[in-house]
Design a protein around this motif. Structure first.
Motif, PDB file in Angstrom:
ATOM      1  N   SER A 141      -2.124-105.727  -8.848  1.00  0.00           N
ATOM      2  CA  SER A 141      -2.516-107.144  -8.807  1.00  0.00           C
ATOM      3  C   SER A 141      -3.998-107.320  -8.532  1.00  0.00           C
ATOM      4  CB  SER A 141      -1.693-107.901  -7.757  1.00  0.00           C
ATOM      5  OG  SER A 141      -1.957-107.393  -6.477  1.00  0.00           O
ATOM      6  N   SER A 142      -4.676-106.236  -8.122  1.00  0.00           N
ATOM      7  CA  SER A 142      -6.113-106.354  -7.820  1.00  0.00           C
ATOM      8  C   SER A 142      -6.761-104.971  -7.842  1.00  0.00           C
ATOM      9  CB  SER A 142      -6.308-106.994  -6.430  1.00  0.00           C
ATOM     10  OG  SER A 142      -5.615-106.256  -5.444  1.00  0.00           O
ATOM     11  N   GLY A 143      -8.080-104.978  -7.753  1.00  0.00           N
ATOM     12  CA  GLY A 143      -8.852-103.765  -7.476  1.00  0.00           C
ATOM     13  C   GLY A 143      -8.724-102.653  -8.505  1.00  0.00           C
TER      14      GLY A 143
ATOM     15  N   LEU B  26      -5.709-102.565 -11.010  1.00  0.00           N
ATOM     16  CA  LEU B  26      -5.878-103.587 -12.051  1.00  0.00           C
ATOM     17  C   LEU B  26      -6.897-103.089 -13.085  1.00  0.00           C
ATOM     18  CD1 LEU B  26      -5.474-106.397 -13.295  1.00  0.00           C
ATOM     19  CD2 LEU B  26      -7.093-107.309 -11.608  1.00  0.00           C
TER      20      LEU B  26
ATOM     21  N   ARG C 139       0.493-113.077  -7.110  1.00  0.00           N
ATOM     22  CA  ARG C 139      -0.698-112.263  -7.393  1.00  0.00           C
ATOM     23  C   ARG C 139      -0.535-111.458  -8.676  1.00  0.00           C
ATOM     24  NH1 ARG C 139      -4.456-110.148  -4.025  1.00  0.00           N
ATOM     25  NH2 ARG C 139      -3.651-108.023  -4.152  1.00  0.00           N
TER      26      ARG C 139
ATOM     27  N   ALA D  78      -2.748-111.747 -12.129  1.00  0.00           N
ATOM     28  CA  ALA D  78      -3.433-110.578 -12.723  1.00  0.00           C
ATOM     29  C   ALA D  78      -3.037-110.422 -14.192  1.00  0.00           C
ATOM     30  CB  ALA D  78      -3.083-109.320 -11.940  1.00  0.00           C
TER      31      ALA D  78
ATOM     32  N   THR E  34     -13.908-103.752  -3.908  1.00  0.00           N
ATOM     33  CA  THR E  34     -12.464-103.556  -3.749  1.00  0.00           C
ATOM     34  C   THR E  34     -12.063-103.819  -2.301  1.00  0.00           C
ATOM     35  OG1 THR E  34     -12.731-101.201  -3.255  1.00  0.00           O
ATOM     36  CG2 THR E  34     -12.323-101.800  -5.563  1.00  0.00           C
ATOM     37  N   GLU E  35     -10.787-104.146  -2.139  1.00  0.00           N
ATOM     38  CA  GLU E  35     -10.233-104.384  -0.800  1.00  0.00           C
ATOM     39  C   GLU E  35     -10.298-103.107   0.035  1.00  0.00           C
ATOM     40  OE1 GLU E  35      -9.330-107.228   0.384  1.00  0.00           O
ATOM     41  OE2 GLU E  35      -8.567-106.459   2.292  1.00  0.00           O
TER      42      GLU E  35
ATOM     43  N   CYS F 113     -14.396 -99.777 -10.908  1.00  0.00           N
ATOM     44  CA  CYS F 113     -12.964 -99.595 -11.240  1.00  0.00           C
ATOM     45  C   CYS F 113     -12.800 -98.873 -12.575  1.00  0.00           C
ATOM     46  CB  CYS F 113     -12.260-100.947 -11.267  1.00  0.00           C
ATOM     47  SG  CYS F 113     -12.175-101.720  -9.634  1.00  0.00           S
TER      48      CYS F 113
END
Ligand code: COA
Ligand code: NAP
Length: 260
Positions: free
Chosen positions: A19-21, A24, A46, A50, A194-195, A222
């Motif tokens: 969903s992120s980072g 993704l 989320r 995405a 990124t988280e 990424c």
């Protein structure tokens, strides 16, 4: 997009923790190389958002909500993907949780939570995919981290979990290779925006110190991890299994003389 770059054309890929980072970014890269991508994470909101972003980029994407800590949820998702699109060619397992905490202050449940998401979650993802994998030809990739081989303060949970993932990678490569299934890992160094990096580089000074200790003194992107995963999943890596690709700017080299 050039057809000559569609080296994963038509491959059926599942990217978990997307969903992120970084993950993704991996989903985007696999899709841009021609794969049909199913993305998975805990939060339906989320993961739906995405998927919308990837679809807006013209990629062929489905999305599924499920917690990697629940084996049954992963089994349901893998079955859905295989029923809809056929045998699974590519699985990326990258869901993770992390936070800075000294071991002496870490509750047993804090330690267990990270082991459950990262290590047991990876086993749940790969074992759920196993009955549905393309044989021969499937490529599985786990996302690990420099913590797998380098001890780090306040990271006992993540170090133990990622070390476990690297050994799991080798064990499954050994057991499943005879069926034509390859299992590898990619270990990202610090990746910008990124988280994961935000949780470890908690202020600008620390970020500068981490960057300065790399052989290549800048954070990765990424797409750097997407490229490494894409190579491992491609026919160009058809004799590669049970290994970890360090895509880390040289973080593992541990520069003792890095400027402070
Ligand atoms: N420091 C110390 N302990 C912490 C902590 C922190 N910053 N954050 C959570 N914990 C502890 C909690 O106190 C709890 O332990 P307890 O029951 O003994 O109090 C345990 O960890 C579980 O926390 P909880 O919030 O219930 O877990 P969750 O399953 O809802 O969320 C996390 C999992 C904690 C990993 C959450 O940060 C997360 O969802 N992370 C995903 C995103 C992420 O980490 N990205 C980076 C990837 S590298
Ligand atoms: P991120 O954006 O927080 O990505 C983590 C993903 O995992 C999210 O999509 C999250 O989505 C999902 N997730 C978390 N818990 C889950 C669960 N229980 N079940 C299903 N999905 C879950 O973090 P990131 O920094 O990009 O990290 C991605 C991967 O790279 C991780 O494996 C991390 O350890 C690794 N890594 C990162 C760095 C770095 O510099 N960032 C360096 C080395 C390694 P939901 O919240 O929707 O579930």
């Amino acid at each position: 997009m050039s057809p000559t770059l569609q080296c994963l054309s038509g491959r059926n890929a599942v990217v978990v923790g997307a969903s992120s980072g970084i993950n993704l970014g991996v989903a985007r890269r696999l899709g841009s190389l021609g794969a049909k991508v199913a993305i998975v994470s805990r939060s339906s909101e989320r993961i739906g958002a995405a998927a919308d972003v990837l679809r807006a980029d013209g990629l062929e994407v489905t999305h599924h909500a499920g917690d990697v800590r629940e084996a049954a949820a992963m089994q349901t998702i893998m079955t859905e993907v295989a029923n809809e699109k056929g045998p699974i060619d590519i699985v990326l397992s990258g869901a993770a949780g992390n936070f800075f905490v000294p071991a002496a202050k870490m509750s047993p449940n804090a330690f267990k939570t990270v082991i459950d998401i990262d290590l047991i979650g990876t086993f749940n993802v790969l074992s759920a995919a196993y009955p549905h994998l393309k044989r021969p030809g499937a490529a599985l990739v786990n996302i690990t981290a420099p913590q797998a081989t380098r001890a780090m303060p306040m990271q006992a949970h993540a170090c133990a979990a990622k070390a476990g993932i690297e050994m799991l990678t080798r064990c499954l490569a050994l057991e499943w290779g005879v069926e034509g299934i390859r299992v590898n890992a990619v270990s990202p160094g610090p990746i910008a925006d990124t988280e994961g990096l935000a949780r470890l580089a908690t202020d600008a000074d620390l970020a500068d110190r981490i960057r300065g200790a790399l052989a290549l003194p800048h954070f990765g992107q990424c797409i750097d991890i997407g490229n490494a995963v894409a190579w491992l999943c491609s026919d160009a890596a058809s004799f590669v299994t049970g290994t970890t690709i360090d895509c880390d700017g040289g973080m593992r080299l541990g520069n003792l003389y890095a400027p402070q």
